[in-house]
Design a protein around this motif. Structure first.
Motif, PDB file in Angstrom:
ATOM      1  N   THR A 240       0.635  -1.319   0.085  1.00 58.33           N
ATOM      2  CA  THR A 240      -0.123   0.008   0.106  1.00 58.33           C
ATOM      3  C   THR A 240       1.041   1.325  -0.073  1.00 58.33           C
ATOM      4  OG1 THR A 240      -0.201  -0.015   2.461  1.00 58.33           O
ATOM      5  CG2 THR A 240      -1.837  -1.184   1.049  1.00 58.33           C
ATOM      6  N   SER A 241       2.049   1.173  -0.231  1.00 58.97           N
ATOM      7  CA  SER A 241       3.118   2.377  -0.304  1.00 58.97           C
ATOM      8  C   SER A 241       2.700   3.096  -1.807  1.00 58.97           C
ATOM      9  CB  SER A 241       4.659   1.960  -0.162  1.00 58.97           C
ATOM     10  OG  SER A 241       4.646   1.036   1.124  1.00 58.97           O
TER      11      SER A 241
ATOM     12  N   LEU B  93      -6.901  -3.932   2.598  1.00 55.58           N
ATOM     13  CA  LEU B  93      -6.102  -4.378   3.490  1.00 55.58           C
ATOM     14  C   LEU B  93      -7.033  -5.905   3.951  1.00 55.58           C
ATOM     15  CD1 LEU B  93      -4.528  -2.012   5.832  1.00 55.58           C
ATOM     16  CD2 LEU B  93      -3.431  -3.363   4.133  1.00 55.58           C
ATOM     17  N   GLN B  94      -8.361  -5.774   4.216  1.00 53.15           N
ATOM     18  CA  GLN B  94      -9.163  -6.707   4.565  1.00 53.15           C
ATOM     19  C   GLN B  94      -9.422  -7.802   3.359  1.00 53.15           C
ATOM     20  OE1 GLN B  94     -12.682  -4.864   6.360  1.00 53.15           O
ATOM     21  NE2 GLN B  94     -11.253  -3.740   7.833  1.00 53.15           N
TER      22      GLN B  94
ATOM     23  N   ALA C 137      -1.672  -2.309   8.414  1.00 52.31           N
ATOM     24  CA  ALA C 137      -1.527  -3.908   8.106  1.00 52.31           C
ATOM     25  C   ALA C 137      -1.700  -4.786   9.084  1.00 52.31           C
ATOM     26  CB  ALA C 137      -0.427  -4.039   7.243  1.00 52.31           C
ATOM     27  N   MET C 138      -0.932  -4.600  10.256  1.00 51.33           N
ATOM     28  CA  MET C 138      -0.742  -5.523  11.202  1.00 51.33           C
ATOM     29  C   MET C 138      -2.230  -5.112  12.089  1.00 51.33           C
ATOM     30  SD  MET C 138       2.972  -5.487  12.911  1.00 51.33           S
ATOM     31  CE  MET C 138       3.615  -3.858  12.892  1.00 51.33           C
ATOM     32  N   ALA C 139      -2.557  -3.988  12.132  1.00 48.25           N
ATOM     33  CA  ALA C 139      -3.862  -3.578  12.880  1.00 48.25           C
ATOM     34  C   ALA C 139      -4.924  -4.495  12.238  1.00 48.25           C
ATOM     35  CB  ALA C 139      -4.172  -2.029  12.980  1.00 48.25           C
ATOM     36  N   ASN C 140      -5.067  -4.623  10.798  1.00 48.57           N
ATOM     37  CA  ASN C 140      -6.110  -5.374  10.497  1.00 48.57           C
ATOM     38  C   ASN C 140      -5.780  -6.968  10.252  1.00 48.57           C
ATOM     39  OD1 ASN C 140      -8.169  -3.606   9.381  1.00 48.57           O
ATOM     40  ND2 ASN C 140      -6.538  -2.638   9.081  1.00 48.57           N
ATOM     41  N   GLY C 141      -4.610  -7.470  10.999  1.00 47.58           N
ATOM     42  CA  GLY C 141      -4.391  -8.742  10.946  1.00 47.58           C
ATOM     43  C   GLY C 141      -3.733  -9.416   9.752  1.00 47.58           C
TER      44      GLY C 141
ATOM     45  N   ALA D  19      -0.491  -5.573  17.499  1.00 44.30           N
ATOM     46  CA  ALA D  19      -0.693  -4.335  17.057  1.00 44.30           C
ATOM     47  C   ALA D  19      -1.359  -3.461  18.079  1.00 44.30           C
ATOM     48  CB  ALA D  19      -1.444  -4.269  15.618  1.00 44.30           C
ATOM     49  N   GLY D  20      -2.393  -4.199  18.653  1.00 40.12           N
ATOM     50  CA  GLY D  20      -3.137  -3.678  19.620  1.00 40.12           C
ATOM     51  C   GLY D  20      -2.578  -3.156  21.013  1.00 40.12           C
TER      52      GLY D  20
END
Length: 352
Positions: free
Chosen positions: A180-181, A246-247, A268-272, A331-332
């Motif tokens: 996503t860059s 991302l999902q 990305a990490m926040a969305n697993g 991430a959380g």
């Protein structure tokens, strides 16, 4: 507290995402926030989230009309702090804030954001902003390159991002890779495309989504065609909802040569998603400590990415799903939007 974030850049980048995320989080915590930027997606996105937002053309450095605009805005909105980013923000909104007696914060997202020249030193001495970097890597590099900063209030706080409340539940068939860059040469997407071509040649099944636009977009699409990846790679162009993209994926690749931190990586990490990046710069500060094998050697380029991606493609779905959940939990704990907003507010109180 009332905080106004100012950003005069024209392209969408991580700093704009950070500004909107922090403005939204601060507002949800019962404080006031606002956004000022050029007309376009940045201001439109803020307004869609019900964040107070004003569009402004800025003009040249120390533009009297721009300074007057901000003086009038600050008189009406009465912010407790003004957060600027690049030098033009400081030399318009920052000047107005200084004249109005409002504390100024300069958010620094990259070692290359400022140069150790006369204008930088003069701006720092006249406006006296507190400095906030996105990572300790950026802070240390700037302390070395701009010695004047060693006598300033200068800290770092990781950007926060919204953690998907729903943990990952599936693995796609075939597995989906995403990047996503911005599509610029320094983001090194060619290394990813060449790695994908090698994987395809070796019989691996996958799909890839490449999100965004940039100066290198045409060349990258031509390379994609030349490498025989047209049927495997989807180019989305500019999107306002990166999280929705991302999902759709399982594996996130950050191909940049050296990233100051990587808000895209945090998202990305926040969305697993399971991430792959180079073992250099800011990403190492927020990486899951048990999975450093997914940080490739910085100069291994397409070979490093090929090997790391192959390892994940070879995993059983149940194992990859467990890994996705592991990164989501990490991430959380490490950079949730609410947690980082609280840290920002605490730090701002010290500056005020």
């Amino acid at each position: 507290m009332n905080v106004i974030f100012v950003n005069s850049t024209r392209k969408w980048g991580g700093v704009k995402t950070w500004s909107i995320d922090m403005a939204q989080a601060i507002r949800q915590m019962g404080h006031k926030s606002g956004i000022v930027g050029r007309p376009g997606p940045f201001v439109d996105k803020a307004r869609s989230l019900e964040i107070s937002a004003w569009d402004h053309a800025f003009g040249f450095d120390f533009n009297p009309a721009s300074i007057a605009f901000f003086l009038n805005l600050f008189k009406k909105q009465r912010p407790d702090a003004v957060v600027c980013n690049i030098s033009k923000d400081l030399r318009t909104a920052g000047v107005a804030a200084r004249l109005a007696g409002i504390p100024i914060i300069q958010h620094l997202g990259s070692p290359g954001d400022v140069k150790n020249n006369f204008k930088t030193r003069l701006t720092q001495r006249l406006l006296r902003p507190c400095l906030l970097a996105c990572s300790d890597y950026v802070r240390q590099r700037l302390l070395q390159s701009v010695p004047l900063y060693q006598s300033c209030i200068f800290d770092y706080i990781f950007p926060g991002t919204r953690i998907n409340p729903v943990p990952p539940e599936t693995v796609r068939t075939p597995k989906v890779i995403i990047a996503t860059s911005q599509l610029n040469q320094d983001k090194r997407h060619m290394d990813l495309l060449e790695a994908l071509a090698a994987l395809n040649k070796n019989g691996y099944e996958f799909r890839c989504i490449i999100v965004g636009t940039g100066k290198d977009e045409y060349n990258l699409k031509q390379a994609c065609h030349r490498l025989g990846l047209d049927e495997l790679v989807e180019w989305t162009g500019f999107v306002t909802d990166v999280r929705a993209q991302l999902q759709r994926a399982d594996i996130f690749v950050l191909p940049t040569g050296c990233e100051p931190l990587g808000i895209a990586l945090e998202e990305a990490m926040a969305n697993g998603l399971v991430p792959i990046a180079r073992n250099i710069g800011g990403p190492t500060e927020i990486w899951h400590p048990q999975w450093t094998n997914l940080l490739i050697e910085p100069l291994s380029n397409e070979i490093g990415f090929q090997q790391a991606i192959a390892g994940l493609l070879d995993m059983a779905d149940v194992d990859l799903l467990a890994l996705k959940r592991d990164f989501h939990t990490h991430a959380g704990k490490t950079f949730s939007q609410e947690g980082q907003a609280k840290r920002l507010l605490t730090w701002l109180e010290q500056c005020i």
